[in-house]
Design a protein around this motif. Structure first.
Motif, PDB file in Angstrom:
ATOM      1  N   HIS A  10      22.088 148.564 -15.831  1.00 36.81           N
ATOM      2  CA  HIS A  10      21.515 148.852 -14.514  1.00 36.81           C
ATOM      3  C   HIS A  10      21.469 150.338 -14.209  1.00 36.81           C
ATOM      4  CE1 HIS A  10      25.797 148.843 -13.413  1.00 36.81           C
ATOM      5  NE2 HIS A  10      25.447 149.526 -12.345  1.00 36.81           N
ATOM      6  N   GLY A  20      15.056 151.514  -9.127  1.00 39.15           N
ATOM      7  CA  GLY A  20      15.650 150.457  -9.926  1.00 39.15           C
ATOM      8  C   GLY A  20      14.663 149.423 -10.443  1.00 39.15           C
ATOM      9  N   ILE A  43      15.910 147.013  -7.225  1.00 39.14           N
ATOM     10  CA  ILE A  43      17.329 146.928  -6.904  1.00 39.14           C
ATOM     11  C   ILE A  43      18.010 148.280  -7.056  1.00 39.14           C
ATOM     12  CG2 ILE A  43      17.578 144.483  -7.407  1.00 39.14           C
ATOM     13  CD1 ILE A  43      18.711 145.218 -10.132  1.00 39.14           C
ATOM     14  N   THR A  45      22.352 149.813  -6.207  1.00 36.96           N
ATOM     15  CA  THR A  45      23.733 149.330  -6.215  1.00 36.96           C
ATOM     16  C   THR A  45      24.379 149.625  -4.868  1.00 36.96           C
ATOM     17  OG1 THR A  45      24.583 151.392  -7.173  1.00 36.96           O
ATOM     18  CG2 THR A  45      24.033 149.609  -8.700  1.00 36.96           C
ATOM     19  N   LEU A  55      25.093 144.925  -7.638  1.00 41.17           N
ATOM     20  CA  LEU A  55      23.663 145.167  -7.586  1.00 41.17           C
ATOM     21  C   LEU A  55      23.215 144.815  -6.167  1.00 41.17           C
ATOM     22  CD1 LEU A  55      22.580 143.585 -10.982  1.00 41.17           C
ATOM     23  CD2 LEU A  55      23.092 145.976 -10.472  1.00 41.17           C
ATOM     24  N   SER A  85      21.536 138.723 -12.812  1.00 42.52           N
ATOM     25  CA  SER A  85      22.574 138.570 -11.789  1.00 42.52           C
ATOM     26  C   SER A  85      22.271 137.283 -11.016  1.00 42.52           C
ATOM     27  CB  SER A  85      22.596 139.769 -10.839  1.00 42.52           C
ATOM     28  OG  SER A  85      23.736 139.731  -9.997  1.00 42.52           O
ATOM     29  N   VAL A 101      27.471 142.466 -11.186  1.00 40.03           N
ATOM     30  CA  VAL A 101      27.016 143.109 -12.411  1.00 40.03           C
ATOM     31  C   VAL A 101      27.506 142.261 -13.585  1.00 40.03           C
ATOM     32  CG1 VAL A 101      27.226 145.165 -13.861  1.00 40.03           C
ATOM     33  CG2 VAL A 101      27.074 145.402 -11.367  1.00 40.03           C
TER      34      VAL A 101
END
Length: 135
Positions: A10, A20, A43, A45, A55, A85, A101
């Motif tokens: 990620h 993301g 996405i 975090t 995430l 996820s 994650v």
């Protein structure tokens, strides 16, 4: 079965200075029951608690009941892709959905847990469940 990527990185997008990964979150949101729902977006975090980075899909408006639904990247027109996820948590006062994650290299335990569950025999766990304490 849908593939699960336990080594999806990620951080590769943020390291490259990009937004993301674009993903789809799927589930049955309590506030729209019984309709199947989805949300999609890029996405990032977020720390849900100080010690665990999750995430985060900021645009997701699903609510309770959708927990456990997959987050799928590279979804094709048939709804197939790779799970990175699952829907896990959100704030009651604002939109957004957090997910764990799975990346084993980053300390994720999901791959170990899945291997233990897949290796369990039904007759051994029937009516008792399974305790996994070695991941």
């Amino acid at each position: 079965p849908i593939p699960i990527d336990f080594n999806w990185d990620h951080d590769r997008y943020t390291k490259a200075g990009m937004a993301g990964e674009f993903i789809h979150g799927l589930g049955y949101s309590f506030n729209k029951d019984p309709a199947f729902r989805y949300c999609s977006g890029r996405i990032s975090t977020k720390f849900g608690i100080d010690t665990y980075e999750n995430l985060w899909m900021d645009s997701c408006q699903m609510s309770g009941g959708s927990s456990g639904g997959p987050w799928v990247m590279d979804m094709d027109s048939n709804g197939r892709g790779t799970v990175i996820s699952v829907n896990s948590w959100g704030y009651a006062s604002s939109t957004g959905m957090g997910g764990p994650v799975f990346d084993t290299r980053a300390g994720g335990q999901a791959e170990c847990l899945m291997k233990r569950a897949m290796g369990a025999r039904f007759r051994d766990v029937k009516n008792r469940g399974i305790v996994v304490d070695d991941c």
